[in-house]
Enzyme design. Structure first.
Site, PDB file in Angstrom:
ATOM      1  N   HIS A 378       0.790  -1.227   0.000  1.00  0.00           N
ATOM      2  CA  HIS A 378       0.000   0.000   0.000  1.00  0.00           C
ATOM      3  C   HIS A 378       0.821   1.275   0.000  1.00  0.00           C
ATOM      4  O   HIS A 378       0.245   2.367  -0.012  1.00  0.00           O
ATOM      5  CB  HIS A 378      -0.938   0.028   1.205  1.00  0.00           C
ATOM      6  CG  HIS A 378      -2.108  -0.881   1.076  1.00  0.00           C
ATOM      7  ND1 HIS A 378      -3.285  -0.476   0.488  1.00  0.00           N
ATOM      8  CD2 HIS A 378      -2.291  -2.168   1.430  1.00  0.00           C
ATOM      9  CE1 HIS A 378      -4.150  -1.479   0.504  1.00  0.00           C
ATOM     10  NE2 HIS A 378      -3.563  -2.524   1.069  1.00  0.00           N
ATOM     11  N   LYS A 569      -8.837  13.987   3.866  1.00  0.00           N
ATOM     12  CA  LYS A 569      -7.975  12.811   3.917  1.00  0.00           C
ATOM     13  C   LYS A 569      -7.104  12.972   5.144  1.00  0.00           C
ATOM     14  O   LYS A 569      -7.076  14.051   5.736  1.00  0.00           O
ATOM     15  CB  LYS A 569      -7.113  12.710   2.655  1.00  0.00           C
ATOM     16  CG  LYS A 569      -6.406  14.032   2.292  1.00  0.00           C
ATOM     17  CD  LYS A 569      -5.608  13.958   1.009  1.00  0.00           C
ATOM     18  CE  LYS A 569      -6.436  13.951  -0.261  1.00  0.00           C
ATOM     19  NZ  LYS A 569      -6.462  12.653  -0.916  1.00  0.00           N
ATOM     20  N   ARG A 570      -6.413  11.901   5.579  1.00  0.00           N
ATOM     21  CA  ARG A 570      -5.519  12.061   6.709  1.00  0.00           C
ATOM     22  C   ARG A 570      -4.517  13.187   6.433  1.00  0.00           C
ATOM     23  O   ARG A 570      -4.116  13.408   5.286  1.00  0.00           O
ATOM     24  CB  ARG A 570      -4.785  10.742   6.984  1.00  0.00           C
ATOM     25  CG  ARG A 570      -5.679   9.669   7.569  1.00  0.00           C
ATOM     26  CD  ARG A 570      -6.224  10.059   8.938  1.00  0.00           C
ATOM     27  NE  ARG A 570      -5.174  10.114   9.915  1.00  0.00           N
ATOM     28  CZ  ARG A 570      -4.919   9.169  10.818  1.00  0.00           C
ATOM     29  NH1 ARG A 570      -5.685   8.082  10.867  1.00  0.00           N
ATOM     30  NH2 ARG A 570      -3.936   9.299  11.687  1.00  0.00           N
ATOM     31  N   LYS A 575       0.707  14.381   1.352  1.00  0.00           N
ATOM     32  CA  LYS A 575      -0.574  14.718   0.724  1.00  0.00           C
ATOM     33  C   LYS A 575      -0.688  16.218   0.426  1.00  0.00           C
ATOM     34  O   LYS A 575      -1.581  16.652  -0.280  1.00  0.00           O
ATOM     35  CB  LYS A 575      -1.738  14.251   1.597  1.00  0.00           C
ATOM     36  CG  LYS A 575      -1.869  12.711   1.659  1.00  0.00           C
ATOM     37  CD  LYS A 575      -2.929  12.272   2.663  1.00  0.00           C
ATOM     38  CE  LYS A 575      -3.016  10.764   2.843  1.00  0.00           C
ATOM     39  NZ  LYS A 575      -3.818  10.095   1.787  1.00  0.00           N
ATOM     40  N   THR A 677      -8.360   6.584  -2.691  1.00  0.00           N
ATOM     41  CA  THR A 677      -9.717   6.153  -3.027  1.00  0.00           C
ATOM     42  C   THR A 677     -10.695   7.303  -2.821  1.00  0.00           C
ATOM     43  O   THR A 677     -11.769   7.308  -3.420  1.00  0.00           O
ATOM     44  CB  THR A 677     -10.159   4.961  -2.152  1.00  0.00           C
ATOM     45  OG1 THR A 677      -9.900   5.282  -0.772  1.00  0.00           O
ATOM     46  CG2 THR A 677      -9.422   3.696  -2.537  1.00  0.00           C
ATOM     47  N   LYS A 681     -14.246   8.564  -4.955  1.00  0.00           N
ATOM     48  CA  LYS A 681     -15.551   8.931  -4.384  1.00  0.00           C
ATOM     49  C   LYS A 681     -16.025  10.248  -4.980  1.00  0.00           C
ATOM     50  O   LYS A 681     -17.199  10.404  -5.350  1.00  0.00           O
ATOM     51  CB  LYS A 681     -15.454   9.068  -2.862  1.00  0.00           C
ATOM     52  CG  LYS A 681     -15.073   7.791  -2.136  1.00  0.00           C
ATOM     53  CD  LYS A 681     -14.684   8.068  -0.675  1.00  0.00           C
ATOM     54  CE  LYS A 681     -13.935   6.892  -0.083  1.00  0.00           C
ATOM     55  NZ  LYS A 681     -13.259   7.230   1.189  1.00  0.00           N
TER      56      LYS A 681
HETATM   57  C1  LIG Z   1     -12.014   7.200   1.493  1.00  0.00           C
HETATM   58  C2  LIG Z   1     -11.564   7.642   2.826  1.00  0.00           C
HETATM   59  C3  LIG Z   1     -10.210   7.881   3.068  1.00  0.00           C
HETATM   60  C4  LIG Z   1      -9.146   7.760   1.995  1.00  0.00           C
HETATM   61  O1  LIG Z   1      -9.007   9.016   1.378  1.00  0.00           O
HETATM   62  P1  LIG Z   1      -7.723   9.353   0.486  1.00  0.00           P
HETATM   63  O2  LIG Z   1      -8.048  10.701  -0.066  1.00  0.00           O
HETATM   64  O3  LIG Z   1      -7.685   8.306  -0.590  1.00  0.00           O
HETATM   65  O4  LIG Z   1      -6.561   9.346   1.372  1.00  0.00           O
HETATM   66  C5  LIG Z   1      -9.827   8.297   4.325  1.00  0.00           C
HETATM   67  N1  LIG Z   1     -10.728   8.472   5.309  1.00  0.00           N
HETATM   68  C6  LIG Z   1     -12.044   8.258   5.112  1.00  0.00           C
HETATM   69  C7  LIG Z   1     -12.991   8.476   6.231  1.00  0.00           C
HETATM   70  C8  LIG Z   1     -12.509   7.832   3.866  1.00  0.00           C
HETATM   71  O5  LIG Z   1     -13.813   7.610   3.694  1.00  0.00           O
END
Ligand SMILES: *Cc1c(COP(=O)(O)O)cnc(C)c1O
Length: 843
Positions: A378, A569-570, A575, A677, A681
């Site tokens: 990952h 995102k985190r 990032k 991911t 979305k």
């Molecule tokens: C989808 C999702 C992530 C992943 O987001 P990235 O932008 O791909 O890092 C992290 N936290 C939550 C709550 C999510 O639903």
């Protein structure tokens, strides 16, 4: 502008929510009242909203039971190959609405609760998120469970039932404060404890190489208590199982040799043993080599493998033959997928069971192990790769360490035979890293011990082959695959964006929900005025609803006509939330410079949790809030620009913000985000993406057409070249006046007047020590954002690009991802075949 539909109006018009037959609705009401009475032991005079939520949850849960039992019975009868997805994280979020969606009960339940005088959305909000994950990796596991059930695979998720999931984030004075996530406080109606399947797990002890084989003795035993959660497929009557283990001290724990007064202490010490499943480690993409974490990793692996082997032996197939020959069939009946290296001890543990317990010879056991296991990588960030100190393994798992050494010896012999005398290669490929602290490289163990290793987006899989695992790729190129991540369209469209799901269904029917490639048919509607209007209208409704939510929950007012620019995102340096911040400050400075110029209004929202020990991530949160404090209160700015920090980003908040976003920020340094991911979305929910050529962005732009994507910045090759030549932040600072102004403001305390020094760590990092080269992409990013704003002024052209993005997002369904895992790794074939439904009308 149109107002949002009332719930009643939605109920009447929405077809993707299933039928609301009269019989259905009256049965649901009856069963709801029955549960309120018999399960909650309340009547309507004293029932709280939470009682109503639980009564509804139990009513919906009843519809799972018959399907669940039948599915498992069906697996026993048919004995298909079982798929085991091992993960330290399952970021499930809420379950109630997802269950209603997948069972086609949503409309009937809406109607039933409406007739009972209850507000469905209010009840759904009472459910706690199951936050047993940090971010993308854990959420991926959850999407995979949904897809595996929807594709009729005999699959199981195995993990840990953490008593405390990812912490709740509070913002106080602009800083992150962590709060324990006591998600089980009111009970969890979706799980079933199975104490009858409790399993012992051994730790510590020593190894005895006696005449009748190797024995691991004098161990401490902890019990693993399984809790099962049903995983319904989308309208196919399949219900799979997620089995999460909880640690229990054996009743004789510490009591063997107690003396007077030792009894009380011995009982109190049971907590120590049970701490194993207490809390999720809150690090995203970061390795923290703590003993308790290592215990968690072995705990899930040991309990799960015993369960897998028990099920294999008791299966019709496994029980026909004597043990020795039946284990030959193990890889044909069992696939174990390792979600990152976190469950990598499955490899030495399976070897230990086969060799020490089942008495297979090493080579046979090794062949079985390799053919059974597959490993998903990952990340390529070095600080995230697990490298366990040998001294920890030596005390906690002495036999496993021996087995790892043996695996390494035999592996290096092979390498040496292929490349005689190439000592440097042997050193690079060894599972054992020498140094001041001797460590085991768990990724190397996984590659050697698996028949397939995969990356999670094409660019990421290529990087694995070209750089991090180059030597391993040279040795065994056939092992390396790509499986680009995906998301489940049930949660991430039908559940979170019913308005959009419906206007799509009106044009192309509902088949796209279980076969997302059907979205391609929407390309025929790109110039359809009615569809353009519908898509724009749904987005506006979602924005109004999210704005109302922010005002209600956080008392912040935003302009619903502004461009919603979202990065959730985190929080992590790679990032590059900081790049986003530099853009916002640049916009602020531009408005202040020419306050009478027209400006496309923007609301920039940033949300995400910082790992509690990650100083720079916490400073970034403080910076976002500090920028907001200045910008949001400047009368010259008005509602043309806002900066909002979205508190406590989690699955249930993602479900609210994603459908409301116009612009999705995916701006990591090229080569650092394995897939992402969140990006998918947003694409599926009608946001346009501004992003670098990183992770799955590359494939998303390829699907949508680059002209429908806002791509900017360095490519991986550019980053590599810059690494060779050397990155000098000061050059950009000196050359770009707007950048210099922003940095000078940060340095001088413009955004922290009471503490002018507050952001000096950030400035210092950006200027002298920036691994992720923020300044190198600054100009390209600002320019690209200007193009975003220009397009946003033309709603119709913007919406056309949105439609093209939605229409080409089909590839990013986790159904596609899982179909590829099934065919190319596990050797099984997905099916949309329905298991017959139970006879009970309730079910
Ligand atoms: C989808 C999702 C992530 C992943 O987001 P990235 O932008 O791909 O890092 C992290 N936290 C939550 C709550 C999510 O639903």
């Amino acid at each position: 502008m149109s107002r949002p539909l009332s719930d009643y109006e939605k109920r009447k018009q929405i077809s993707v929510r299933g039928l609301a037959g009269v019989e259905n609705v009256s049965d649901l009401k009856k069963n709801f009242n029955r549960h309120l009475h018999f399960t909650l032991v309340k009547d309507r005079n004293v029932a709280t909203p939470r009682d109503y939520y639980f009564a509804l949850a139990h009513t919906v849960r009843d519809h799972l039971v018959g399907r669940w039992i039948r599915t498992q019975q069906y697996y026993y009868e048919k004995d298909p190959k079982r798929i085991y997805y091992l993960s330290l994280e399952f970021y499930m979020g809420r379950t109630l609405q997802n269950t209603m969606v997948n069972l086609g009960l949503q409309n009937a339940c809406d109607e039933a609760t409406y007739q009972l005088g209850l507000d469905m959305e209010e009840l759904q909000e009472i459910e706690e998120d199951a936050g047993l994950g940090n971010g993308g990796l854990g959420r991926l596991a959850a999407c995979f469970l949904d897809s595996m059930a929807s594709l009729g695979l005999a699959a199981y998720g195995y993990g840990i039932r953490y008593e405390f999931g990812i912490f709740n984030q509070k913002i106080s004075g602009g800083w992150q404060v962590e709060e324990a996530d006591d998600w089980l406080r009111y009970g969890n109606p979706w799980e079933k404890a199975r104490p009858e399947y409790m399993i012992p797990v051994h730790f510590y002890g020593r190894v005895d190489h006696g005449p009748d084989g190797t024995k691991w003795i004098d161990t401490q035993v902890i019990l693993a208590l399984p809790y099962d959660t049903p995983i319904p497929g989308y309208r196919n009557n399949t219900v799979n199982t997620m089995r999460l283990w909880s640690a229990r001290a054996p009743n004789e724990f510490n009591l063997k040799d107690f003396n007077v007064g030792g009894y009380i202490q011995a009982v109190l010490d049971r907590n120590l043993a049970e701490n194993i499943s207490r809390v999720l480690y809150p690090n995203d993409n970061f390795f923290e080599g703590k003993e308790l974490r290592l215990k968690q990793e072995y705990f899930v692996v040991a309990a799960t493998l015993q369960d897998i082997i028990r099920r294999f032996k008791s299966s019709k197939f496994g029980s026909r033959d004597p043990v020795r020959t039946s284990f030959e069939a193990f890889p044909d009946k069992v696939a174990i997928q390792l979600n990152d290296t976190h469950p990598s001890l499955a490899i030495p543990e399976l070897m230990r069971v086969l060799v020490d317990t089942e008495k297979l010879d090493w080579d046979k056991a090794w062949d079985i192990t390799v053919r059974t296991c597959a490993y998903t990588n990952h990340t390529v960030l070095p600080e995230a790769l697990e490298r366990w100190p040998v001294h920890l393994l030596e005390t906690l798992l002495p036999r496993h360490l021996e087995i790892i050494y043996e695996i390494n010896q035999r592996f290096l012999d092979r390498v040496n035979a292929m490349y005689p005398g190439d000592l440097d290669r042997l050193r690079r490929m060894s599972l054992v890293e020498e140094g001041s602290i001797k460590r085991i490289n768990m990724a190397h163990l996984c590659i050697v011990g698996s028949h397939v290793i995969n990356g999670v987006a094409r660019i990421h899989s290529d990087i694995l082959k070209k750089t991090v695992f180059k030597d391993f790729y040279e040795l065994e190129p056939h092992k390396f695959q790509n499986k680009t991540n995906g998301i489940t369209p049930r949660r991430w469209l039908v559940l979170c964006n019913p308005g959009l799901a419906e206007v799509i269904a009106e044009r192309i029917g509902e088949e796209y929900i279980s076969d997302l490639d059907h979205l391609k048919k929407l390309l025929a509607f790109v110039d359809d005025e009615g569809f353009i209007r519908d898509v724009a209208k749904i987005k506006q409704e979602n924005k109004l609803k999210f704005a109302a939510y922010l005002e209600e929950e956080y008392k912040v007012k935003i302009n619903p006509n502004s461009l919603f620019d979202v990065q959730v995102k985190r929080i992590h340096e790679y990032k590059r939330q900081l790049l986003n911040c530099l853009h916002v400050i640049t916009l602020y400075n531009r408005i202040k410079k020419e306050p009478n110029q027209y400006f496309v209004p923007r609301t920039v929202m940033i949300g995400g949790k910082a790992a509690p020990g990650y100083h720079m991530a916490k400073m970034i949160i403080k910076l976002v809030t500090a920028i907001g404090d200045v910008i949001n209160n400047d009368p010259v700015i008005g509602d043309r620009l806002k900066m909002i920090f979205l508190e406590n980003y989690r699955v249930s908040l993602a479900e609210k913000v994603v459908p409301a976003a116009d612009l999705s920020e995916q701006i990591s340094t090229a080569g650092t985000e394995a897939s992402g991911t969140g990006n998918m979305k947003f694409m599926l929910n009608g946001a346009l993406t501004i992003g670098t050529m990183d992770g799955a962005n590359v494939e998303m732009a390829e699907e949508a057409g680059e002209e429908n994507f806002f791509i900017f910045g360095m490519r991986v090759e550019d980053v590599e070249e810059m690494d060779r030549k050397g990155y000098c932040a000061k050059d950009y600072y000196d050359r770009i006046p707007e950048l210099r102004q922003v940095i000078d403001q940060l340095s001088s305390g413009f955004f922290s007047p009471k503490q002018p020094e507050l952001f000096k760590d950030i400035v210092n990092m950006l200027m002298n020590n920036d691994r992720f080269k923020v300044f190198a992409d600054y100009e390209a990013y600002i320019k690209c954002q200007e193009n975003v704003s220009a397009l946003y002024r033309n709603t119709k052209e913007w919406t056309k690009k949105v439609i093209k993005n939605i229409a080409t997002s089909g590839k990013f369904s986790s159904d596609r991802t899982i179909t590829q895992y099934a065919r190319e790794i596990w050797g099984v074939e997905p099916t949309r075949h329905k298991i017959p439904a139970p006879d009970d009308p309730r079910e």
